[in-house]
Design an enzyme around this catalytic site. Structure first.
Site, PDB file in Angstrom:
ATOM      1  N   LYS A  44       0.840  -1.203   0.000  1.00  0.00           N
ATOM      2  CA  LYS A  44       0.000   0.000   0.000  1.00  0.00           C
ATOM      3  C   LYS A  44       0.881   1.262   0.000  1.00  0.00           C
ATOM      4  CE  LYS A  44      -3.517   2.775   0.837  1.00  0.00           C
ATOM      5  NZ  LYS A  44      -4.494   3.058  -0.235  1.00  0.00           N
ATOM      6  N   CYS A 127      -1.623  10.343  -6.408  1.00  0.00           N
ATOM      7  CA  CYS A 127      -2.826  10.111  -5.614  1.00  0.00           C
ATOM      8  C   CYS A 127      -3.811  11.248  -5.877  1.00  0.00           C
ATOM      9  CB  CYS A 127      -2.508  10.031  -4.129  1.00  0.00           C
ATOM     10  SG  CYS A 127      -3.991   9.646  -3.196  1.00  0.00           S
TER      11      CYS A 127
HETATM   12  C1  LIG Z   1      -9.439   0.965  -3.272  1.00  0.00           C
HETATM   13  C2  LIG Z   1      -8.280   1.471  -4.071  1.00  0.00           C
HETATM   14  C3  LIG Z   1      -7.195   2.021  -3.412  1.00  0.00           C
HETATM   15  C4  LIG Z   1      -6.083   2.474  -4.152  1.00  0.00           C
HETATM   16  N1  LIG Z   1      -4.997   2.958  -3.472  1.00  0.00           N
HETATM   17  C5  LIG Z   1      -3.862   3.248  -4.160  1.00  0.00           C
HETATM   18  C6  LIG Z   1      -2.658   3.537  -3.469  1.00  0.00           C
HETATM   19  O1  LIG Z   1      -2.580   3.551  -2.242  1.00  0.00           O
HETATM   20  N2  LIG Z   1      -1.561   3.820  -4.221  1.00  0.00           N
HETATM   21  C7  LIG Z   1      -1.578   3.799  -5.599  1.00  0.00           C
HETATM   22  O2  LIG Z   1      -0.534   4.041  -6.217  1.00  0.00           O
HETATM   23  N3  LIG Z   1      -2.711   3.506  -6.274  1.00  0.00           N
HETATM   24  C8  LIG Z   1      -3.836   3.205  -5.589  1.00  0.00           C
HETATM   25  N4  LIG Z   1      -4.974   2.847  -6.265  1.00  0.00           N
HETATM   26  C9  LIG Z   1      -4.965   2.856  -7.748  1.00  0.00           C
HETATM   27  C10 LIG Z   1      -4.647   1.481  -8.314  1.00  0.00           C
HETATM   28  O3  LIG Z   1      -3.358   1.037  -7.951  1.00  0.00           O
HETATM   29  C11 LIG Z   1      -4.756   1.488  -9.860  1.00  0.00           C
HETATM   30  O4  LIG Z   1      -3.791   2.381 -10.392  1.00  0.00           O
HETATM   31  C12 LIG Z   1      -6.137   1.920 -10.353  1.00  0.00           C
HETATM   32  O5  LIG Z   1      -7.152   1.415  -9.507  1.00  0.00           O
HETATM   33  C13 LIG Z   1      -6.406   1.412 -11.768  1.00  0.00           C
HETATM   34  O6  LIG Z   1      -6.374   0.000 -11.806  1.00  0.00           O
HETATM   35  P1  LIG Z   1      -7.714  -0.908 -11.843  1.00  0.00           P
HETATM   36  O7  LIG Z   1      -8.511  -0.456 -13.007  1.00  0.00           O
HETATM   37  O8  LIG Z   1      -7.210  -2.323 -11.954  1.00  0.00           O
HETATM   38  O9  LIG Z   1      -8.440  -0.665 -10.560  1.00  0.00           O
HETATM   39  C14 LIG Z   1      -6.099   2.392  -5.565  1.00  0.00           C
HETATM   40  C15 LIG Z   1      -7.216   1.858  -6.218  1.00  0.00           C
HETATM   41  C16 LIG Z   1      -8.291   1.381  -5.492  1.00  0.00           C
HETATM   42  C17 LIG Z   1      -9.469   0.781  -6.224  1.00  0.00           C
END
Ligand SMILES: Cc1cc2nc3c(=O)[nH]c(=O)nc-3n(C[C@H](O)[C@H](O)[C@H](O)COP(=O)(O)O)c2cc1C
Length: 306
Positions: A44, A127
């Site tokens: 995370k 972020c």
């Molecule tokens: C619940 C949640 C929490 C996330 N927290 C972070 C984080 O702490 N750091 C980060 O770099 N990306 C975070 N992301 C973004 C994801 O790493 C990713 O870049 C984004 O969700 C797109 O991928 P996906 O379409 O597979 O969800 C988070 C995404 C979700 C859904």
């Protein structure tokens, strides 16, 4: 047939791994990733101090993905430095993710992870949900952060980036090349998105009046476009993690064609649990075999043109 790959010289046993932010905050969750088919353990995004994150509801599953404004709930970077030594026994690459608010924060955290058991350091400049702004859209501050972290040790570091419109691609690629960035992760969720429930006449998440980061199917074409654009500009000298809307082997194959060295999965992992990594990689292998390819390297970046 296997899908082994490398990111900044670090070997990954398969093309598929978890993305930072989903089910990877506690040691228990990280151990579940270690025991899954994810080819690395991405932690995370952490901050200098522990954070509780934003008020709930702050995450909502949607038919075509998800929206979230978690506000970086995490245990503080010192815990993740300790976790990295506890996760070492699983013999899988460990990737730290750091999220600061200024160059000094990044310097302190990157320096600590340079002295830890992690293999790669992902510097999250994207972020979308904190007060203020997405750092990676401020090129002056991005340059300042990169200058502050580039001389801290030998472990490769990379940038987790938001999507950029094409007018900024060259400028961002120049920053990446100038500061010795070894890999980039494209893309973070798309900030300032708004999902409205027309029945209740309210947004579906609470923080910031409902604005949040959009994830999943909605963002896949934008992620693919960013991977392709930076693959063309950086000419294989910087490794690329593709992320955004990956649910299946077909999605992974599309990112491979666009030029990604490996792919990360967030929303699908949240919805389906740790079995998704092995399934997606198996589906990718089936596609490669059906098409007569015997390695991912033969396909990487080889998008055909009309
Ligand atoms: C619940 C949640 C929490 C996330 N927290 C972070 C984080 O702490 N750091 C980060 O770099 N990306 C975070 N992301 C973004 C994801 O790493 C990713 O870049 C984004 O969700 C797109 O991928 P996906 O379409 O597979 O969800 C988070 C995404 C979700 C859904």
């Amino acid at each position: 047939m296997d899908t082994r790959t490398k990111i900044a010289g670090v070997e990954l046993d398969s093309y598929v791994l978890n993305a930072s932010g989903v089910r990877d905050t506690t040691l228990e969750e990280l151990e579940a990733i270690a025991k899954s088919d994810s080819s690395a353990i991405v932690m995370k995004s952490c901050t200098i101090e522990p954070r509780k994150g934003n008020p709930e509801p702050r995450y909502m599953r949607l038919q075509l993905g998800s929206i979230q404004s978690m506000g970086l709930p995490n245990l503080g970077y010192k815990e993740y430095v300790i976790f990295s030594s506890q996760l070492k026994k699983y013999n899988k690459p460990i990737i730290a993710s750091v999220a600061g608010s200024c160059a000094d924060d990044y310097r302190e955290m990157v320096s600590a992870f340079q002295d830890s058991d992690v293999d790669l350091i992902e510097v999250n400049l994207s972020c979308p949900n904190l007060e203020g702004k997405t750092l990676a859209y401020d090129f002056e501050q991005t340059g300042e952060i990169l200058r502050a972290i580039s001389d801290l040790g030998d472990k490769p570091y990379g940038l987790k980036l938001p999507p950029y419109p094409d007018v900024y691609h060259i400028q961002v690629a120049e920053l990446i090349e100038k500061h010795g960035v070894s890999f980039i992760t494209l893309i973070n969720s798309i900030g300032s998105s708004l999902i409205i429930d027309s029945e209740t006449e309210k947004p579906v998440i609470k923080p910031r009046g409902g604005f949040g980061g959009l994830c999943g199917d909605y963002i896949k074409p934008i992620a693919l476009g960013n991977v392709r654009a930076f693959y063309e500009l950086l000419k294989n000298e910087v490794s690329i993690f593709g992320v955004g809307g990956i649910k299946s082997g077909t999605d992974a194959f599309e990112f491979l064609l666009a030029g990604a060295d490996a792919i990360q999965v967030a929303t699908t992992f949240e919805k389906q649990g740790p079995s998704c990594f092995g399934r997606i990689n198996k589906e990718l292998i089936e596609i490669l075999e059906r098409k007569g390819y015997n390695s991912t390297q033969k396909v990487k970046g080889n998008l055909k043109y009309l």
